[in-house]
Scaffold this active site. Structure first.
Site, PDB file in Angstrom:
ATOM      1  N   PRO A 129       1.038  -1.047  -0.087  1.00  0.00           N
ATOM      2  CA  PRO A 129      -0.152  -0.119  -0.026  1.00  0.00           C
ATOM      3  C   PRO A 129       0.804   1.289   0.115  1.00  0.00           C
ATOM      4  O   PRO A 129       1.783   1.284   0.754  1.00  0.00           O
ATOM      5  CB  PRO A 129      -0.756  -0.049   1.411  1.00  0.00           C
ATOM      6  CG  PRO A 129      -0.155  -1.075   2.139  1.00  0.00           C
ATOM      7  CD  PRO A 129       0.813  -2.009   1.267  1.00  0.00           C
ATOM      8  N   CYS A 139       0.360   5.572  -0.074  1.00  0.00           N
ATOM      9  CA  CYS A 139      -0.553   6.797  -0.078  1.00  0.00           C
ATOM     10  C   CYS A 139       0.154   7.627  -1.275  1.00  0.00           C
ATOM     11  O   CYS A 139       1.216   7.598  -1.610  1.00  0.00           O
ATOM     12  CB  CYS A 139      -0.123   7.538   1.288  1.00  0.00           C
ATOM     13  SG  CYS A 139      -0.872   7.036   2.656  1.00  0.00           S
ATOM     14  N   TYR A 155       0.058   4.354  13.477  1.00  0.00           N
ATOM     15  CA  TYR A 155      -1.488   4.788  13.180  1.00  0.00           C
ATOM     16  C   TYR A 155      -2.406   4.373  14.491  1.00  0.00           C
ATOM     17  O   TYR A 155      -1.704   3.678  15.193  1.00  0.00           O
ATOM     18  CB  TYR A 155      -1.905   4.602  11.883  1.00  0.00           C
ATOM     19  CG  TYR A 155      -0.974   5.224  10.787  1.00  0.00           C
ATOM     20  CD1 TYR A 155      -1.110   6.726  10.706  1.00  0.00           C
ATOM     21  CD2 TYR A 155      -0.323   4.683   9.679  1.00  0.00           C
ATOM     22  CE1 TYR A 155      -0.107   7.525  10.109  1.00  0.00           C
ATOM     23  CE2 TYR A 155       0.579   5.401   9.071  1.00  0.00           C
ATOM     24  CZ  TYR A 155       0.653   6.767   9.076  1.00  0.00           C
ATOM     25  OH  TYR A 155       1.568   7.549   8.296  1.00  0.00           O
ATOM     26  N   ARG A 161      -1.905  -5.636   8.773  1.00  0.00           N
ATOM     27  CA  ARG A 161      -0.620  -5.190   8.685  1.00  0.00           C
ATOM     28  C   ARG A 161      -0.016  -4.678  10.026  1.00  0.00           C
ATOM     29  O   ARG A 161      -0.869  -3.976  10.612  1.00  0.00           O
ATOM     30  CB  ARG A 161      -0.117  -3.975   7.862  1.00  0.00           C
ATOM     31  CG  ARG A 161       1.099  -3.709   7.205  1.00  0.00           C
ATOM     32  CD  ARG A 161       1.208  -2.542   6.146  1.00  0.00           C
ATOM     33  NE  ARG A 161       2.399  -3.057   5.411  1.00  0.00           N
ATOM     34  CZ  ARG A 161       2.907  -2.222   4.653  1.00  0.00           C
ATOM     35  NH1 ARG A 161       2.988  -1.017   4.451  1.00  0.00           N
ATOM     36  NH2 ARG A 161       4.126  -2.657   3.689  1.00  0.00           N
ATOM     37  N   LEU A 204      12.809  -2.885   1.611  1.00  0.00           N
ATOM     38  CA  LEU A 204      14.099  -2.933   0.815  1.00  0.00           C
ATOM     39  C   LEU A 204      14.245  -4.108   0.136  1.00  0.00           C
ATOM     40  O   LEU A 204      15.241  -5.009   0.498  1.00  0.00           O
ATOM     41  CB  LEU A 204      15.263  -2.570   1.850  1.00  0.00           C
ATOM     42  CG  LEU A 204      15.309  -0.988   2.099  1.00  0.00           C
ATOM     43  CD1 LEU A 204      16.436  -0.573   2.711  1.00  0.00           C
ATOM     44  CD2 LEU A 204      15.358  -0.473   0.525  1.00  0.00           C
ATOM     45  N   ARG A 235       8.416   1.018  -3.289  1.00  0.00           N
ATOM     46  CA  ARG A 235       9.396   2.014  -3.756  1.00  0.00           C
ATOM     47  C   ARG A 235       9.810   1.120  -4.990  1.00  0.00           C
ATOM     48  O   ARG A 235      10.058   1.900  -6.282  1.00  0.00           O
ATOM     49  CB  ARG A 235      10.510   2.418  -3.086  1.00  0.00           C
ATOM     50  CG  ARG A 235       9.955   3.441  -2.108  1.00  0.00           C
ATOM     51  CD  ARG A 235      11.275   3.569  -0.852  1.00  0.00           C
ATOM     52  NE  ARG A 235      11.613   2.694   0.030  1.00  0.00           N
ATOM     53  CZ  ARG A 235      12.299   2.530   0.892  1.00  0.00           C
ATOM     54  NH1 ARG A 235      13.058   3.771   1.253  1.00  0.00           N
ATOM     55  NH2 ARG A 235      12.253   1.572   1.662  1.00  0.00           N
TER      56      ARG A 235
END
Ligand SMILES: Cc1cc2nc3c(=O)[nH]c(=O)nc-3n(C[C@H](O)[C@H](O)[C@H](O)COP(=O)(O)O)c2cc1C
Length: 371
Positions: free
Chosen positions: A23, A25, A183, A231, A302, A325
């Site tokens: 996920p 954002c 969160y 998660r 990573l 990424r």
């Protein structure tokens, strides 16, 4: 035979391979509504050949957003805007798509990262008073969040349920509950953020109570044949914070309640975190959860190289890898990984002619002719 490209079941959901789009954002929604950016972003990632895409943290309420530009699933307009994006993606891709449902808690009311990411105070335009387990801000200089009382907790439960209903109506293939990265649900888990003295604070059992209630409420709402998972940040990287032992206990509790998988990440709760970063730095946490709990376990962080991802699966460290990424940098990462590992992927028919000569069998189910 590549292990990364073996199928995987998450509950009843069939993944064609073990590459998951993490996920991410996009800070590109308007009042929670997906925009044309989402059409482009979700659309192109849906062509990547991954086994599953998890949509970005999607807020269950306006105050549950990280920033005013977050995707939401709390209004009919949000639902309609996401339906438009999903319809387009599904027209051209059979990739399963799940959504990450989220409440940012005290980390809400922030500027987008490219606007500096700082807190928007409640009296600033677009800012709001944030909610949390306890009146403890994320960092000292920030506005103190409002501690959730019984009716506030009830509101959050109901908002998760309503968002899960909307996700079901949208035909989403799974729900990932965001219990990580500092969160709201992670705030309940961590003794650094949770200073409550009621049944939701103190002991590990009490700190897990609200996240588990949210899991139960979402699980009871979302169709039983579609998976719900969580998660989790396996450590706060701060002494005295949430840790891997708590994570294993939580994962076991989730498993007994019908959770279909766990997605193991770390950090995000405290600015004091001291992260030991490096290739695959979070994989050992996933490995421990997988070994001790046995739920399908997703590793992230990573993982950038096909051989590295292959080794994570082949060594039994995790059941799937998720990439963030690397997928943005190379949205055809799964194609290129399949080519390197001698495996095959589905590609859209419009792109079949791109198959390089040296990888004649890369794309599945192709048939091409010309006059
Ligand atoms: C642009 C961007 C947005 C992200 N948004 C989310 C998010 O919405 N929810 C989440 O749980 N993690 C989010 N993350 C964290 C990623 O899912 C992932 O855990 C992290 O980037 C490490 O994986 P990577 O090394 O493959 O990038 C985000 C990361 C990036 C780079």
């Amino acid at each position: 035979m590549s292990r990364l490209f073996e199928p995987l079941m998450i509950g009843n959901l069939h993944l064609e391979n073990r590459i998951i789009i993490a996920p991410m954002c996009q800070y590109s929604a308007e009042e929670g509504r997906a925009t044309d950016w989402h059409m482009i972003h979700v659309g192109h990632l849906a062509l990547s050949g991954a086994g599953l895409m998890i949509l970005e943290a999607t807020a269950i309420s306006p105050e549950g957003r990280i920033s005013p530009h977050d995707l939401g699933l709390y209004s009919d307009d949000d639902e309609a805007a996401l339906a438009r994006v999903l319809k387009a993606a599904r027209t051209y891709s059979s990739m399963p798509i799940a959504v990450q449902l989220s409440h940012a808690g005290r980390k809400g009311s922030s500027r987008a990262p490219w606007e500096g990411g700082a807190q928007l105070r409640p009296d600033e335009p677009m800012g709001w008073k944030t909610l949390a387990p306890s009146p403890v801000p994320h960092s000292e200089a920030e506005d103190v969040p409002l501690a959730l009382d019984a009716s506030g907790l009830d509101r959050v439960r109901k908002d998760f349920v309503e968002a899960a209903r909307r996700a079901a109506r949208l035909g989403l293939d799974g729900i990932e509950i965001h219990g990580a990265h500092g969160y709201l649900l992670h705030q309940f888990l961590s003794p650094l953020a949770n200073r409550r003295h009621d049944e939701y604070g103190g002991t590990l059992e009490n700190r897990m109570r609200f996240p588990l209630e949210i899991f139960d409420a979402v699980r009871a709402t979302f169709p039983a044949d579609r998976p719900v998972w969580m998660r989790i940040s396996a450590t706060d990287w701060v002494p005295g914070g949430w840790d891997i032992d708590g994570t294993v206990t939580l994962a076991k509790a989730l498993e007994s309640r019908g959770c279909a998988a766990v997605h193991i990440t770390t950090g995000g709760l405290s600015p004091a975190q001291a992260i030991k970063i490096g290739p695959g730095y979070q994989v050992p946490y996933a490995q421990r959860v997988k070994a001790e709990v046995g739920l399908p376990t997703i590793a992230v962080g990573l993982i950038t190289d096909p051989e590295q991802a292959e080794a994570v699966i082949a060594n039994g460290e995790a059941d799937a890898v998720s990439l963030a990424r690397a997928m943005l940098y190379d949205p055809r990462w799964p194609w290129h990984a399949a080519a390197r590992l001698g495996a095959r992927v589905h590609a859209p028919k419009q792109y079949w002619r791109s198959q390089p000569r040296e990888y004649k069998d890369l794309f599945k189910d192709t048939s091409y002719g010309q006059r």
